[in-house]
Design a protein around this motif. Structure first.
Motif: not given
Length: 456
Positions: A204-211, A217-222, A245-248, A264-268
């Motif tokens: 979750e953190l890697a997705s946010s930091e990278l993209f 989008a998730f708990t704490g994403a104010a 980095l994990s496979y996903p 971005k996470v939570g965006s299309l």
């Protein structure tokens, strides 16, 4: 170098920004109130001011301080900071002349990207014309050894291209410094350089930091947040410890590299990105691929060129240069003369294998300089025990050695013969093996035994 002032009620914010920006070589001052900041501004011309909107002064907020700053220093860039997102205030501050409005908590990448943007903005004639990515404190030391020269040759050859590069090397060899050198010698030198350590990022953190991510989008994403790819737009993105980095996440990263768009996470919405990608790893990605921990297709995408950073033990010819550089930097940091290393201390440093490489050497030098007070030189007592223990003690004065079983005390003359002969016997009268068992070279053993070196 540009002068920066941090104005914030919270000392933790001041210290954080000071640490981030000093690592980039900036001169950074801090003030815990607007009134203190005004006094400092009357005495010193600052190029960039990070100012909290909610100051503790009764009749002075960030906006008022900004107006005073513009009267004193019309060309200074003011960044207003706030922990409370307020669109109206943000718009008003920018209309009144703020360069940007920075929300807390902020990431290191966001601060560096914003500072780099200010430096590269032609509206702000800052003193420093170099790009942000030139890190003065961690600036790479150019060695003179053959392996060092070969490294610089490779950097000079590949830097002007747009190739993706994998930088290989042991821990502490300076892989990020090499990445910065490549960026500085590239056509993107005046664009952002963003470094991201992938070593301990969850999915979750890697997705946010990278993209990046959208608000909610998730708990704490104010709030909405830009990722490293967006922050590095037009410049260079350096991903350290990429094999962790994990496979996903590797799969998502491969898509971004192929398509040159991020979502971005939570965006299309897909956002086009133009970056040069540099990656680094302590483990050779080929080995990670073989054990099924790293995608082969991602490896091929990243490995358009590879650079191997040599270990410190393979370039000991450069050791005096590294020592001199780190001692000079430490003297500046401590604000005192640090003298020099004694002959015994230097011998210890030359003999050590340096598993932590340049980073370990730098820490050893800093500690030794700190421990050395009121004497003209750093002696052996200022070095860590593991470095002393690894030293060949033949030429070291016995009274200077700690009394531990790890030290083999050999005195010159006949007193040394019994210990040497005991070791020589089980070695089958082979002087080379006996010398190795005693951690001596063959010639020294012959001298101690008073035998010709031509014997077996």
């Amino acid at each position: 170098m540009s002068n920066i002032l941090i104005v914030d009620n919270e000392i933790s914010i001041c210290m954080l920004l000071r640490k981030i920006l000093r690592k980039q070589g900036f001169t950074v001052d801090t003030a815990l109130s607007g009134s203190t900041a005004l006094r400092m501004l009357k005495e010193t011309a600052y190029d960039i001011i990070f100012c909290d909107y909610q100051l503790k002064d009764k009749e002075l907020n960030g906006g008022m301080l900004m107006n005073s700053i513009h009267k004193l220093h019309p060309h200074a860039a003011v960044v207003i900071m706030s922990a409370y997102p307020n669109v109206r205030v943000a718009i008003r501050m920018i209309k009144e002349g703020a360069y940007d409005y920075l929300l807390k908590p902020f990431s290191v990448a966001a601060v560096l990207a914003l500072t780099g943007k200010i430096i590269n903005d032609t509206k702000y004639p800052l003193k420093d014309e170099r790009p942000l990515s030139l890190n003065h404190n961690d600036q790479y030391v150019y060695g003179e050894s053959p392996v060092s020269k070969e490294l610089y040759h490779q950097i000079a050859m590949v830097a002007p291209t747009n190739y993706s590069i994998i930088i290989l090397g042991e821990t502490g060899t300076g892989k990020e410094a090499v990445a910065r050198l490549i960026h500085l010698q590239s056509k993107r030198a005046h664009q952002p350089f963003i470094a991201l350590d992938c070593g301990s990022l969850s999915d979750e953190l890697a997705s946010s930091e990278l993209f990046g991510h959208e608000r909610g989008a998730f708990t704490g994403a104010a709030t909405e947040r830009k990722g490293a790819f967006e922050l590095a737009q037009g410049g260079t993105l350096f991903l350290d410890e990429i094999t962790n980095l994990s496979y996903p996440i590797q799969t998502a990263l491969l898509r971004v590299i192929q398509e040159r768009v991020v979502r971005k996470v939570g965006s299309l919405k897909e956002i086009p990105v133009d970056i040069r990608l540099l990656a680094a790893s302590n483990e050779n990605p080929v080995v990670a691929v073989a054990r099924g921990a790293f995608r082969l297709d991602l490896f091929y995408r990243l490995n358009e060129f590879s650079v191997s950073v040599p270990s410190l033990r393979s370039r000991l010819e450069d050791l005096p240069l590294f020592i001199a550089t780190f001692m000079r930097d430490t003297a500046i940091t401590l604000g005192k003369e640090t003298g020099h290393f004694s002959a015994q201390a230097l011998a210890c440093l030359r003999n050590y294998s340096w598993p932590g490489n340049i980073r370990e050497l730098k820490n050893v030098i800093r500690k030794a300089c700190l421990l050395t007070t009121d004497v003209p030189e750093c002696d052996i007592t200022s070095l860590p025990e593991e470095i002393i223990n690894a030293y060949n003690p033949v030429t070291m004065a016995p009274h200077r050695l700690p009394a531990t079983r790890n030290h083999l005390r050999i005195k010159a003359g006949k007193t040394a013969l019994p210990k040497i002969m005991v070791t020589k016997k089980p070695a089958g009268d082979n002087k080379t093996k006996a010398a190795g068992a005693l951690h001596l070279d063959r010639k020294t053993l012959c001298d101690k035994l008073q035998l010709p070196d031509t014997l077996s």
